[in-house]
Design a protein around this motif. Structure first.
Motif, short mmCIF file in Angstrom:
data_model
loop_
_atom_site.label_atom_id
_atom_site.label_comp_id
_atom_site.label_asym_id
_atom_site.label_seq_id
_atom_site.Cartn_x
_atom_site.Cartn_y
_atom_site.Cartn_z
N LYS A 15 0.84 -1.21 0.00
CA LYS A 15 0.00 0.00 0.00
C LYS A 15 0.87 1.25 0.00
CE LYS A 15 -3.95 -2.09 2.30
NZ LYS A 15 -4.89 -1.97 3.40
N ASP A 24 -3.87 3.12 -0.17
CA ASP A 24 -4.40 2.38 -1.33
C ASP A 24 -3.35 1.38 -1.81
OD1 ASP A 24 -6.59 4.03 -1.22
OD2 ASP A 24 -6.15 5.11 -3.07
N TYR A 25 -3.83 0.22 -2.29
CA TYR A 25 -2.92 -0.73 -2.91
C TYR A 25 -2.30 -0.07 -4.14
CZ TYR A 25 -4.98 -4.47 -0.10
OH TYR A 25 -5.40 -5.26 0.93
#
Length: 75
Positions: A15, A24-25
């Motif tokens: 992430k 967020d990935y």
């Protein structure tokens, strides 16, 4: 070969640690963000290497492979 598999698993689960997409990935971050970094310079170290790899994956349309890895393999 095992090292490559482990690297892909780690990439699939990594992430973003800062900025607009913090948490967020990497695979879920839009391609334009990586293109911007490519122009300005990727961060040093592991994150920068992973972002370069993800940029290459995205420009070649291979995100689905990373999504599949994330579903099938736990970190």
């Amino acid at each position: 070969m095992e090292l490559d598999k482990n690297m892909l698993i780690e990439l699939a689960h990594y992430k973003m640690p800062f900025g607009k997409y913090k948490g967020d990935y990497l695979v879920d971050i839009p391609e334009y963000y990586y293109t911007w970094f490519k122009q300005k310079g990727f961060p040093e170290g592991k994150l920068g290497r992973m972002m370069i790899q993800m940029h290459d994956i995205k420009i070649n349309g291979l995100e689905e492979i990373i999504h599949n890895i994330r579903r099938e393999f736990k970190p």
